[in-house]
Design an enzyme around this catalytic site. Structure first.
Site, short mmCIF file in Angstrom:
data_model
loop_
_atom_site.label_atom_id
_atom_site.label_comp_id
_atom_site.label_asym_id
_atom_site.label_seq_id
_atom_site.Cartn_x
_atom_site.Cartn_y
_atom_site.Cartn_z
N GLN A 1 -11.99 -31.02 -61.14
CA GLN A 1 -13.08 -30.36 -60.42
C GLN A 1 -12.62 -29.89 -59.05
O GLN A 1 -12.29 -30.71 -58.19
CB GLN A 1 -14.23 -31.36 -60.25
CG GLN A 1 -15.43 -30.81 -59.51
CD GLN A 1 -16.47 -31.89 -59.23
OE1 GLN A 1 -16.14 -33.07 -59.16
NE2 GLN A 1 -17.72 -31.51 -59.07
N GLY A 2 -12.61 -28.59 -58.84
CA GLY A 2 -12.18 -28.04 -57.55
C GLY A 2 -13.37 -27.53 -56.76
O GLY A 2 -13.58 -26.31 -56.65
N SER B 49 -14.73 -29.61 -53.60
CA SER B 49 -14.61 -29.99 -52.19
C SER B 49 -13.40 -29.38 -51.52
O SER B 49 -12.35 -29.18 -52.14
CB SER B 49 -14.51 -31.51 -52.08
OG SER B 49 -15.59 -32.11 -52.71
N GLU C 149 -23.93 -34.52 -62.85
CA GLU C 149 -22.94 -35.47 -62.36
C GLU C 149 -23.64 -36.75 -61.88
O GLU C 149 -23.19 -37.86 -62.13
CB GLU C 149 -22.15 -34.83 -61.21
CG GLU C 149 -21.04 -35.70 -60.62
CD GLU C 149 -20.27 -35.01 -59.49
OE1 GLU C 149 -20.48 -33.81 -59.25
OE2 GLU C 149 -19.47 -35.69 -58.85
N SER D 78 -22.76 -38.10 -51.34
CA SER D 78 -22.73 -39.37 -50.60
C SER D 78 -24.12 -40.00 -50.54
O SER D 78 -25.14 -39.32 -50.67
CB SER D 78 -22.18 -39.14 -49.19
OG SER D 78 -23.16 -38.50 -48.42
N ASN D 79 -24.14 -41.32 -50.36
CA ASN D 79 -25.42 -42.03 -50.39
C ASN D 79 -26.36 -41.60 -49.27
O ASN D 79 -27.58 -41.61 -49.45
CB ASN D 79 -25.18 -43.54 -50.37
CG ASN D 79 -24.77 -44.04 -51.74
OD1 ASN D 79 -24.56 -43.25 -52.67
ND2 ASN D 79 -24.65 -45.35 -51.90
N GLU D 80 -25.79 -41.21 -48.13
CA GLU D 80 -26.67 -40.73 -47.04
C GLU D 80 -27.42 -39.48 -47.51
O GLU D 80 -28.62 -39.31 -47.27
CB GLU D 80 -25.85 -40.39 -45.78
CG GLU D 80 -25.28 -41.59 -45.05
CD GLU D 80 -23.99 -42.12 -45.69
OE1 GLU D 80 -23.51 -41.53 -46.68
OE2 GLU D 80 -23.48 -43.15 -45.20
C1 FAD Z 1 -12.63 -40.95 -54.69
C2 FAD Z 1 -13.22 -39.58 -54.54
C3 FAD Z 1 -13.07 -38.67 -55.57
C4 FAD Z 1 -13.55 -37.38 -55.45
N1 FAD Z 1 -13.31 -36.48 -56.45
C5 FAD Z 1 -13.65 -35.19 -56.29
C6 FAD Z 1 -13.26 -34.21 -57.25
O1 FAD Z 1 -12.64 -34.53 -58.28
N2 FAD Z 1 -13.56 -32.92 -57.01
C7 FAD Z 1 -14.25 -32.52 -55.91
O2 FAD Z 1 -14.52 -31.34 -55.78
N3 FAD Z 1 -14.64 -33.42 -54.96
C8 FAD Z 1 -14.33 -34.74 -55.13
N4 FAD Z 1 -14.69 -35.67 -54.16
C9 FAD Z 1 -15.32 -35.19 -52.93
C10 FAD Z 1 -16.72 -35.72 -52.70
O3 FAD Z 1 -17.66 -35.03 -53.48
C11 FAD Z 1 -16.95 -35.57 -51.19
O4 FAD Z 1 -16.09 -36.50 -50.55
C12 FAD Z 1 -18.36 -35.83 -50.80
O5 FAD Z 1 -19.18 -34.77 -51.24
C13 FAD Z 1 -18.53 -36.05 -49.29
O6 FAD Z 1 -17.99 -34.98 -48.57
P1 FAD Z 1 -16.96 -35.19 -47.37
O7 FAD Z 1 -15.89 -36.14 -47.84
O8 FAD Z 1 -16.53 -33.83 -46.90
O9 FAD Z 1 -17.75 -35.92 -46.22
P2 FAD Z 1 -18.75 -35.27 -45.16
O10 FAD Z 1 -19.67 -34.34 -45.83
O11 FAD Z 1 -17.95 -34.77 -44.01
O12 FAD Z 1 -19.56 -36.55 -44.74
C14 FAD Z 1 -19.10 -37.50 -43.78
C15 FAD Z 1 -20.26 -38.47 -43.54
O13 FAD Z 1 -21.40 -37.78 -43.02
C16 FAD Z 1 -22.51 -37.98 -43.88
N5 FAD Z 1 -23.33 -36.77 -43.99
C17 FAD Z 1 -22.88 -35.53 -44.26
N6 FAD Z 1 -23.92 -34.66 -44.31
C18 FAD Z 1 -25.04 -35.39 -44.08
C19 FAD Z 1 -26.43 -35.06 -44.02
N7 FAD Z 1 -26.87 -33.82 -44.22
N8 FAD Z 1 -27.30 -36.08 -43.76
C20 FAD Z 1 -26.87 -37.35 -43.56
N9 FAD Z 1 -25.57 -37.70 -43.61
C21 FAD Z 1 -24.67 -36.75 -43.87
C22 FAD Z 1 -21.92 -38.33 -45.23
O14 FAD Z 1 -22.81 -39.03 -46.06
C23 FAD Z 1 -20.72 -39.17 -44.83
O15 FAD Z 1 -21.07 -40.48 -44.56
C24 FAD Z 1 -14.25 -36.99 -54.27
C25 FAD Z 1 -14.42 -37.90 -53.23
C26 FAD Z 1 -13.91 -39.18 -53.36
C27 FAD Z 1 -14.07 -40.14 -52.22
#
Ligand code: FAD
Length: 393
Positions: free
Chosen positions: A126-127, A129, A245, A376-378
């Site tokens: 999945q591409g 993020s 998902e 994310s849970n938030e």
């Molecule tokens: C082990 C793992 C596997 C993954 N696999 C894939 C994959 O195969 N393909 C893919 O495309 N992606 C993948 N992901 C990406 C995943 O979907 C993202 O990490 C996730 O959506 C969070 O985005 P971010 O890491 O950019 O964090 P950010 O969005 O930068 O968030 C950082 C923090 O801020 C909080 N936050 C952000 N926005 C808000 C809001 N509006 N309100 C309240 N809090 C907020 C978040 O909850 C988090 O605590 C994977 C991630 C992990 C950890």
């Protein structure tokens, strides 16, 4: 709400149990249950056995290998699969790109990709993020520019799970940079990972394993007919995919199995005159976790009963939230039970440590991910607040 299965559903449950515990080899299931780094071959073997029995993609349209099951039957299938420690069908294939192609793809794309996707002859990743585009996915910057009958892709994806095994990637790309809203300029593209210009770089994880990657695109040329749905309408597809998902992320059967194993370890560990399980605080913690798990299971059943067709119930956000929290709580408790042995953190074959104690800490650390991926849970809390409770932010 009925809390007992009808005779028909009970028979269905038994049929699933029989299949998973007799037709999927025990050694494969044991390797999966013991944790540690996943083996791509085990995942392939399991999915092919399931597919041969018509059990890899039951939620797809019947024409493409699906079953016309009720949501409850789907739930029973998943629970029995998890309880028997069967490696599940690869989510990127079965729950993500498969339903997308079946719903939005052309007839030619369906014929080309769906059978190979169901049988894991194509391993998808999945591409979505990117750096600075995770929760705020619509900010993604990887661009695709049409040049004759090919898209030319440049940019970077990150956190690409199991990308090191993948044959193909389904990616969100920006095709209309001048669209009035950032959500309106995105398309959904299927890309062969062997195309020149793609580089996959591993990301080292805190548990020592290699599960996720960075993927770089440098002038990658992709045939125009590998765009799914309409150009610029990829956001609609992304929302459809992300909803699916989230539905599968409350692995009640897996948590039950982990909790039952933890109970077994506690019953075998000596403490004072008796066992750790006889310690009142330990017994109380088990009771608390088991009660919370029962509540989660009832909620899963309620959501399953309320889901209509392919559209997930918005309460799936609650399942994602509670499922990931409980999963983390159980793995944390397993570390408590292992005690100082969990700090040794060595591989089972170099040590006389019991294997479960040696993987307790890496497993706990690995599953910190559960509250981040799948949204994310938030962010789930915000969805629950606005979409279910009707609160305004
Ligand atoms: C082990 C793992 C596997 C993954 N696999 C894939 C994959 O195969 N393909 C893919 O495309 N992606 C993948 N992901 C990406 C995943 O979907 C993202 O990490 C996730 O959506 C969070 O985005 P971010 O890491 O950019 O964090 P950010 O969005 O930068 O968030 C950082 C923090 O801020 C909080 N936050 C952000 N926005 C808000 C809001 N509006 N309100 C309240 N809090 C907020 C978040 O909850 C988090 O605590 C994977 C991630 C992990 C950890």
């Amino acid at each position: 709400m009925r809390l007992q299965l009808s005779d028909e559903d009970a028979a269905f449950q038994q049929q699933m149990r029989d299949f998973f515990t007799t037709e999927i080899p025990a050694d494969l299931r044991e390797r999966w249950a013991s944790g540690g780094e996943v083996s791509a071959d085990d995942i392939r073997e399991s999915q092919r056995l399931l597919n041969a029995a018509g059990l890899a993609v039951p939620h797809w349209p019947v024409e493409w290998g699906g079953k016309d099951w009720t949501q409850l039957q789907r739930h029973l299938y998943l629970q029995e699969m998890q309880a028997a420690s069967v490696p599940p069908p690869l989510a990127f294939n079965a729950s993500m790109v498969g339903p997308v192609i079946a719903t939005f793809g052309s007839q030619e794309q369906k014929e080309r990709f769906l059978p190979a996707t169901a049988n894991l002859d194509i391993w998808w990743c999945q591409g979505f993020s990117e750096p600075n585009a995770g929760s705020d996915l619509a900010s993604l910057r990887t661009e695709a520019v049409l040049d004759g009958d090919e898209w030319v892709v440049n940019g970077q994806k990150t956190w690409t799970t199991l990308g090191q095994h993948a044959d193909w990637i389904f990616a969100l790309v920006r095709t209309e940079p001048d669209a009035p809203k950032k959500q309106m300029g995105i398309s959904f593209l299927l890309i062969d990972m062997k195309t020149p210009g793609i580089t996959v770089r591993p990301i080292q994880l805190i548990d020592g394993g290699h599960e996720v990657n960075e993927v770089f695109f440098d002038n990658v040329r992709v045939p125009a007919d590998q765009l799914v749905g309409e150009r610029g309408k990829g956001w609609t597809i992304a929302k459809f995919l992300l909803g699916n998902e989230r539905v599968g992320v409350a692995p009640v059967g897996t948590i039950k199995r982990a909790l039952a194993s933890a109970k077994g370890y506690a019953a075998a560990a000596r403490s004072g005159e008796g066992t750790l399980l006889q310690e009142p605080l330990v017994a109380a913690r088990f009771a608390e976790l088991e009660t919370q798990l029962a509540a989660l299971e009832l909620t899963v059943l309620r959501v399953a009963a309320n889901s209509r067709g392919e559209k997930p119930d918005p309460a799936s956000s609650i399942l994602k939230l509670r499922g990931s929290q409980l999963q983390q709580d159980v793995f944390e408790f397993t570390i408590d039970i292992a005690g100082p042995a969990s700090l040794e953190w060595q591989q089972p074959d170099d040590t006389d440590l019991q294997s479960w104690a040696a993987v307790a800490t890496p497993t706990y650390l690995n599953f910190r991910k559960a509250s981040i991926y799948g949204g994310s849970n938030e962010v789930q809390r915000s969805i629950i607040a606005s979409g279910i409770l009707g609160l305004k932010g």
